[in-house]
Design a protein around this motif. Structure first.
Motif, PDB file in Angstrom:
ATOM      1  N   SER A  54     -17.093 -32.193  -3.677  1.00  0.00           N
ATOM      2  CA  SER A  54     -16.500 -32.128  -5.007  1.00  0.00           C
ATOM      3  C   SER A  54     -16.811 -30.779  -5.651  1.00  0.00           C
ATOM      4  O   SER A  54     -17.530 -29.952  -5.090  1.00  0.00           O
ATOM      5  N   GLY A  55     -16.259 -30.571  -6.837  1.00  0.00           N
ATOM      6  CA  GLY A  55     -16.451 -29.305  -7.540  1.00  0.00           C
ATOM      7  C   GLY A  55     -17.818 -29.188  -8.170  1.00  0.00           C
ATOM      8  O   GLY A  55     -18.370 -30.168  -8.688  1.00  0.00           O
ATOM      9  N   LYS A  56     -18.360 -27.976  -8.153  1.00  0.00           N
ATOM     10  CA  LYS A  56     -19.709 -27.766  -8.686  1.00  0.00           C
ATOM     11  C   LYS A  56     -19.768 -27.989 -10.195  1.00  0.00           C
ATOM     12  O   LYS A  56     -20.840 -28.250 -10.749  1.00  0.00           O
ATOM     13  N   ASP A  57     -18.620 -27.909 -10.891  1.00  0.00           N
ATOM     14  CA  ASP A  57     -18.615 -28.120 -12.329  1.00  0.00           C
ATOM     15  C   ASP A  57     -18.895 -29.574 -12.705  1.00  0.00           C
ATOM     16  O   ASP A  57     -19.158 -29.876 -13.875  1.00  0.00           O
ATOM     17  N   ILE A  87     -13.377 -47.520 -19.864  1.00  0.00           N
ATOM     18  CA  ILE A  87     -14.465 -46.655 -19.389  1.00  0.00           C
ATOM     19  C   ILE A  87     -13.965 -45.215 -19.375  1.00  0.00           C
ATOM     20  O   ILE A  87     -12.897 -44.921 -18.824  1.00  0.00           O
ATOM     21  N   GLU A  88     -14.707 -44.323 -20.003  1.00  0.00           N
ATOM     22  CA  GLU A  88     -14.268 -42.918 -20.016  1.00  0.00           C
ATOM     23  C   GLU A  88     -14.293 -42.356 -18.598  1.00  0.00           C
ATOM     24  O   GLU A  88     -15.048 -42.809 -17.733  1.00  0.00           O
ATOM     25  N   SER A  89     -13.467 -41.350 -18.351  1.00  0.00           N
ATOM     26  CA  SER A  89     -13.135 -40.936 -16.982  1.00  0.00           C
ATOM     27  C   SER A  89     -14.326 -40.468 -16.161  1.00  0.00           C
ATOM     28  O   SER A  89     -14.409 -40.753 -14.959  1.00  0.00           O
ATOM     29  N   LEU A  90     -15.288 -39.750 -16.736  1.00  0.00           N
ATOM     30  CA  LEU A  90     -16.420 -39.245 -15.962  1.00  0.00           C
ATOM     31  C   LEU A  90     -17.369 -40.363 -15.542  1.00  0.00           C
ATOM     32  O   LEU A  90     -18.063 -40.254 -14.529  1.00  0.00           O
ATOM     33  N   SER A  91     -17.405 -41.440 -16.329  1.00  0.00           N
ATOM     34  CA  SER A  91     -18.279 -42.557 -15.996  1.00  0.00           C
ATOM     35  C   SER A  91     -17.615 -43.540 -15.044  1.00  0.00           C
ATOM     36  O   SER A  91     -18.288 -44.350 -14.409  1.00  0.00           O
ATOM     37  N   THR A 133     -17.432 -44.082  -9.930  1.00  0.00           N
ATOM     38  CA  THR A 133     -18.590 -43.418  -9.323  1.00  0.00           C
ATOM     39  C   THR A 133     -18.951 -44.017  -7.963  1.00  0.00           C
ATOM     40  O   THR A 133     -19.722 -43.413  -7.220  1.00  0.00           O
ATOM     41  N   ILE A 134     -18.406 -45.188  -7.632  1.00  0.00           N
ATOM     42  CA  ILE A 134     -18.642 -45.757  -6.296  1.00  0.00           C
ATOM     43  C   ILE A 134     -17.314 -46.152  -5.632  1.00  0.00           C
ATOM     44  O   ILE A 134     -17.267 -47.041  -4.787  1.00  0.00           O
ATOM     45  N   HIS A 143     -20.343 -36.190 -13.669  1.00  0.00           N
ATOM     46  CA  HIS A 143     -19.801 -37.201 -12.763  1.00  0.00           C
ATOM     47  C   HIS A 143     -20.590 -37.342 -11.458  1.00  0.00           C
ATOM     48  O   HIS A 143     -20.838 -38.457 -10.993  1.00  0.00           O
ATOM     49  N   LEU A 144     -20.974 -36.231 -10.840  1.00  0.00           N
ATOM     50  CA  LEU A 144     -21.675 -36.304  -9.566  1.00  0.00           C
ATOM     51  C   LEU A 144     -23.102 -36.842  -9.744  1.00  0.00           C
ATOM     52  O   LEU A 144     -23.628 -37.525  -8.850  1.00  0.00           O
ATOM     53  N   THR A 145     -23.722 -36.521 -10.860  1.00  0.00           N
ATOM     54  CA  THR A 145     -25.048 -37.091 -11.136  1.00  0.00           C
ATOM     55  C   THR A 145     -24.922 -38.587 -11.432  1.00  0.00           C
ATOM     56  O   THR A 145     -25.774 -39.383 -11.013  1.00  0.00           O
TER      57      THR A 145
END
Length: 507
Positions: free
Chosen positions: A158-161, A71-75, A78-79, A166-168
């Motif tokens: 977390s960071g706004k970037d 799984i790629e890092s941004l995905s 998430t939980i 990731h945050l979405t």
């Protein structure tokens, strides 16, 4: 035609209508603390669709249904915070790889899908499921209780970037997995950290390690400077001067407390009836209310402003008013009840930011107020109603005294005037109603003010000028500064800035 690569790929179908509606509903109920953060999420939810979530190399978790990919890092992750709620029971201390059973004696291979579904989703757990996992209910039930104690997630920082990905994903996946009552409640995003208003860089030497900062300034002073670094989503600025000053400010407060406690037996007692005592007492209540509101909004700089800087300034004014400002020998001029109330309130307000010195201060003031436990057990003080009229009366007197003192000294540039005028007496005149030009100005300001945007139209000055009769137009040099002052106050205070009714007896 040039084909760089043609590879199989797995996608997460973000943007699917029913799933998107869930994410939008979750966001609508979340506290984001800043409008910029909410607008950022709304924008991303508007355009985000399929997202490639796998890759064939690198670090990462194996894709459960196709283990040739990770799984790629941004995905991924998430939980993960859901796992944090039970990790201390599954792993315990010094067991990062979970190679050993944790406090509940559960091995990693015993955590089957059925066990996880019960812990995180509340799914029924049969005796067969327990037998398959080799676990007992006495082992599993504490995990479910612990998860429900901590979830739903109260705050993610977390960071706004990462709003754009990731945050979405974090929102989407919580909506997909958990019931509504376990959806996240708030999200606080931030920018990067600057040092002395410049980007951190090892190349330029503008770089500070946390352990070095603590060694140089102390942990509380570092936390003080970090709290003061900024409340917005823009890059925060860690000022070394602020950290340096914090050491002095905190030490000064500690010294004042120690000296005040020594003088406490000789301080005034009885009911709080004197004007200065009552003013300072209501200023303490105001600071408690404002600091509490700032903390609720995660505005630590604002909490410092209203709960420390402004309260310390009020203390200075109080000491001057009661004659306790010259030396520690004069501290007995303060009212004992007011002194104890101030130190208690100031220490608790400061404790989230500077817990170490707050704990020490609490051991000093605790015996005076009947508190003997750690400050970590202290409740936020109940603030009595703030007497706004009393504060206005205090501001009125302070302003009057300032103008009287200033009038003793000639304006710069005037020659042949005495450097220091001597008064033999002062006559003070008061009026029962506003001058006509002030009343007209206030009427125009009030009718032009937009309460929703807290703003005025661009042609405000022209509106004021047009409302004045010919005789009053000669006074525009006096009128416009008054208009500007009230306009600026209205932008922060709202319609109350237009209320000039006399609520105190000037006589």
């Amino acid at each position: 035609e040039c084909v760089v690569a043609l590879l199989d790929q797995w996608y997460l179908e973000y943007g699917e209508e029913s799933w998107k509606r869930q994410a939008e509903e979750c966001l609508s109920k979340m506290e984001t603390y800043h409008a910029e953060t909410r607008k950022g999420f709304e924008s991303v939810l508007g355009w985000l669709h399929e997202w490639a979530c796998s890759r064939s190399f690198g670090l990462g978790t194996k894709l459960p249904w196709d283990k040739q990919y990770v799984i790629e890092s941004l995905s991924d992750s998430t939980i993960y915070m859901a796992y944090y709620t039970v990790s201390h029971l599954l792993q315990g201390k010094d067991n990062l790889d979970a190679s050993q059973p944790g406090p509940l004696g559960i091995a990693s291979h015993q955590m089957t899908d059925a066990i996880w579904d019960h812990i995180l989703l509340g799914a029924d757990l049969s005796n067969e499921d327990l037998l398959t996992a080799g676990l007992t209910r006495s082992q599993v039930d504490p995990l479910r209780r612990e998860f429900l104690f901590w979830y739903p997630l109260d705050l993610r920082v977390s960071g706004k970037d990462l709003i754009g990905n990731h945050l979405t994903f974090f929102i989407y996946n919580h909506c997909a997995i958990f019931p509504k009552e376990l959806w996240p409640r708030s999200m606080r995003t931030n920018g990067h950290m600057l040092i002395n208003a410049e980007k951190m860089s090892k190349n330029t030497g503008n770089f500070l390690l946390l352990r070095d900062a603590i060694a140089q300034y102390s942990s509380d002073a570092v936390r003080f400077a970090l709290a003061d670094a900024g409340d917005t989503v823009e890059d925060a600025n860690f000022s070394t001067k602020t950290a340096d000053d914090a050491v002095l400010k905190l030490t000064t407060f500690l010294t004042f407390t120690e000296e005040g406690i020594s003088a406490f037996p000789s301080m005034r007692t009885g009911e709080v009836v004197d004007f200065a005592d009552r003013v300072f007492e209501t200023q303490i209540n105001q600071a408690l209310n404002l600091a509490d509101a700032a903390y609720q909004r995660m505005l630590f700089r604002e909490a410092l402003k209203v709960g420390f800087f402004e309260l310390q300034s009020a203390l200075g004014q109080y000491r001057v008013c009661v004659g306790a400002d010259k030396s520690s020998a004069n501290l007995s001029a303060m009212h004992g009840k007011v002194f104890a109330r101030f130190v208690e309130a100031q220490t608790i307000i400061l404790s989230p930011i500077c817990p170490h010195i707050a704990e020490h201060l609490w051991t000093l003031i605790g015996p005076l107020i009947g508190k003997h436990e750690s400050i970590m057990h202290a409740r936020w003080p109940v603030a009595e109603k703030v007497d706004g009229d009393l504060i206005k009366a205090s501001v009125f007197l302070d302003d009057l005294l300032h103008r009287l003192r200033a009038s003793k000294f000639p304006k710069k540039g005037k020659k042949n005037e005495a450097a220091n005028l001597e008064y033999t007496g002062v006559h003070i005149f008061v009026c029962s109603e506003l001058p006509e030009w002030q009343q007209i100005s206030l009427d125009v300001l009030k009718s032009s003010f937009n309460e929703e945007t807290m703003a005025f139209p661009a042609d405000l000055d022209k509106r004021v000028a047009a409302a004045m009769n010919p005789d009053l137009k000669k006074m525009m040099k006096k009128i416009m500064p008054f208009v500007g002052q009230v306009r600026d106050q209205a932008k922060t205070q709202g319609p109350s800035a237009f209320d000039f009714s006399q609520r105190l007896d000037e006589i």
